[in-house]
Design a protein around this motif. Structure first.
Motif, PDB file in Angstrom:
ATOM      1  N   HIS A 105       4.942  11.674  -8.564  1.00 48.54           N
ATOM      2  CA  HIS A 105       5.066  10.965  -7.283  1.00 48.54           C
ATOM      3  C   HIS A 105       6.523  10.625  -6.959  1.00 48.54           C
ATOM      4  N   ILE A 106       7.293  10.199  -7.975  1.00 43.16           N
ATOM      5  CA  ILE A 106       8.680   9.767  -7.669  1.00 43.16           C
ATOM      6  C   ILE A 106       9.646  10.948  -7.528  1.00 43.16           C
TER       7      ILE A 106
ATOM      8  N   LYS B 172      -6.965   3.015 -11.804  1.00 41.33           N
ATOM      9  CA  LYS B 172      -8.346   2.702 -11.348  1.00 41.33           C
ATOM     10  C   LYS B 172      -9.212   3.973 -11.326  1.00 41.33           C
ATOM     11  N   GLU B 173      -8.629   5.037 -10.759  1.00 45.68           N
ATOM     12  CA  GLU B 173      -9.373   6.302 -10.638  1.00 45.68           C
ATOM     13  C   GLU B 173      -9.839   6.774 -12.024  1.00 45.68           C
TER      14      GLU B 173
ATOM     15  N   GLU C  37       0.830  -1.208   0.000  1.00 49.74           N
ATOM     16  CA  GLU C  37       0.000   0.000   0.000  1.00 49.74           C
ATOM     17  C   GLU C  37       0.870   1.266   0.000  1.00 49.74           C
ATOM     18  N   GLY C  38       0.595   2.174  -0.917  1.00 46.66           N
ATOM     19  CA  GLY C  38       1.307   3.450  -0.957  1.00 46.66           C
ATOM     20  C   GLY C  38       2.629   3.417  -1.710  1.00 46.66           C
ATOM     21  N   ASP C  39       3.100   2.219  -2.112  1.00 39.19           N
ATOM     22  CA  ASP C  39       4.341   2.135  -2.893  1.00 39.19           C
ATOM     23  C   ASP C  39       4.075   2.562  -4.346  1.00 39.19           C
ATOM     24  N   VAL C  40       5.153   2.713  -5.110  1.00 38.36           N
ATOM     25  CA  VAL C  40       5.020   3.303  -6.452  1.00 38.36           C
ATOM     26  C   VAL C  40       4.018   2.532  -7.340  1.00 38.36           C
ATOM     27  N   GLN C  41       4.134   1.202  -7.377  1.00 38.41           N
ATOM     28  CA  GLN C  41       3.210   0.427  -8.233  1.00 38.41           C
ATOM     29  C   GLN C  41       1.765   0.530  -7.728  1.00 38.41           C
ATOM     30  N   ASP C  42       1.618   0.713  -6.430  1.00 40.65           N
ATOM     31  CA  ASP C  42       0.275   0.839  -5.859  1.00 40.65           C
ATOM     32  C   ASP C  42      -0.337   2.191  -6.234  1.00 40.65           C
ATOM     33  N   VAL C  43       0.503   3.231  -6.198  1.00 44.30           N
ATOM     34  CA  VAL C  43       0.028   4.563  -6.594  1.00 44.30           C
ATOM     35  C   VAL C  43      -0.385   4.519  -8.066  1.00 44.30           C
TER      36      VAL C  43
END
Ligand code: 6CS
Length: 342
Positions: free
Chosen positions: A274-275, A52-53, A40-46
């Protein structure tokens, strides 16, 4: 007809039309399953949640995201995608390299620059990334939707290392593709391929003496607790890839194909933001959490000693991939040159 009964008739018609429209939408609405390799919250999850959004805001479809471990290891989620159980998967070339040998190109050390802006421009512009890789993935039943960088690779070890000799007799965990083993062999270490789920325990029990990963992952996975010496070697970037089962993708309407492509592009732009600064933030968190941690940034001379070992890995890459790998490598280098000269 009185205006009241006119209104009633209209309202009745609208209710029927609305019900019919809703039924049609729910017939077309799908729930797509998407698995990735992180927490949760890691790069692939973001990335997954941004994808999805976009899908959910722009269609009636929904996305169910599965994180690391919920459906198994990285190789398991790839198998499930190829079998059509999952529609989308995020798997890094570190693992895909055993399926698509050319994907191992990311493990030729010192091929990629360290500067983040150049790396991002490369991902945006590269013909090798955006035209050649999709063909290679398609040969394996996969529709490649996006390749993106997660962060610069940093080695962690049981002591600070500044030279290839320093890696002698150290077992360094690598992801499970043969070229990465060649890289660590060239670096003087004893490469030890392991799936992610075994890494923390193997470091804790001293079965291995080090590993490589981007800083955000070293922080989020708590690797610094069991492997506290961080070494910035500047030898590469952790790259990952998001894709769909190709039969599923080919069966989509043109509108849904566009939706999926647009969602992948949207998530890419979000991830780039994000990164930005993520590695520095993660390093600060690590240093706050532990006073055992050391940080070694190799100087030019020290880097040169590792860099000298890169051509032998490049040679192995060509041996493993033949003509198609050589062609990819030439294009990759050309693309890098183009962005570096901009
Ligand atoms: O080292 C690994 O295996 C993992 N590293 C990252 C940054 N993402 C997922 C991968 O499984």
């Amino acid at each position: 007809m009185s205006s009241i009964s006119k209104f009633k008739k209209l309202a009745g018609f609208s209710a029927v039309a609305f019900a019919a429209m809703t039924a049609a939408n729910s017939v077309n609405a799908a729930n797509w399953r998407y698995a990735h390799e992180e927490y949760e919250g890691d790069v692939q999850d973001v990335y997954a949640y941004k994808f999805k959004e976009y899908i959910e805001e722009n269609s009636d479809h929904t996305i169910q995201v599965y994180r690391f471990g919920e459906l198994g290891e990285s190789d398991d989620i790839m198998e499930q995608t190829q079998a059509g159980i999952l529609q989308f998967v995020n798997q890094s070339p570190g693992f895909t390299g055993s399926l698509i040998p050319e994907a191992q190109i990311f493990f030729i050390p010192y091929l990629m620059p360290t500067d983040m802006d150049t790396v991002i421009e490369f991902f945006r512009e590269s013909k090798a990334i955006n035209e050649m890789f999709p063909e290679l993935y398609a040969q394996n039943g996969l529709e490649l939707l996006q390749m993106y960088p997660e962060g610069e690779m940093v080695v962690t070890a049981d002591e600070p290392v500044t030279s290839p000799e320093g890696f002698n007799n150290k077992k360094i965990r690598v992801m499970t593709n043969p070229l990465l083993s060649e890289t660590y062999d060239a670096f003087g270490a004893t490469p030890t391929p392991l799936p992610w789920g075994e890494v923390y325990g193997a470091l804790q029990t001293n079965m291995i003496q080090g590993q490589e990963n981007p800083i955000f992952w070293i922080e989020s996975g708590g690797l610094y607790e069991v492997s506290p010496n961080l070494i910035f070697t500047g030898h590469g970037w952790f790259t990952t890839a998001m894709m769909a089962n190709q039969n599923f993708y080919n069966g989509l309407s043109d509108a849904d194909k566009k939706l999926v492509q647009d969602a992948a592009d949207f998530a890419f732009e979000e991830i780039i933001e994000h990164i930005d600064g993520l590695a520095d933030e993660a390093l600060a968190k690590i240093q706050e959490a532990s006073d055992e941690v050391t940080v070694t940034r190799l100087n030019e001379e020290q880097i040169a000693a590792f860099k000298k070992r890169s051509p032998q890995v490049e040679k192995k890459f060509i041996e493993m991939t033949g003509e198609s790998g050589e062609e990819l490598l030439n294009q990759f280098k050309q693309d890098l040159e183009n962005v570096q000269n901009d």
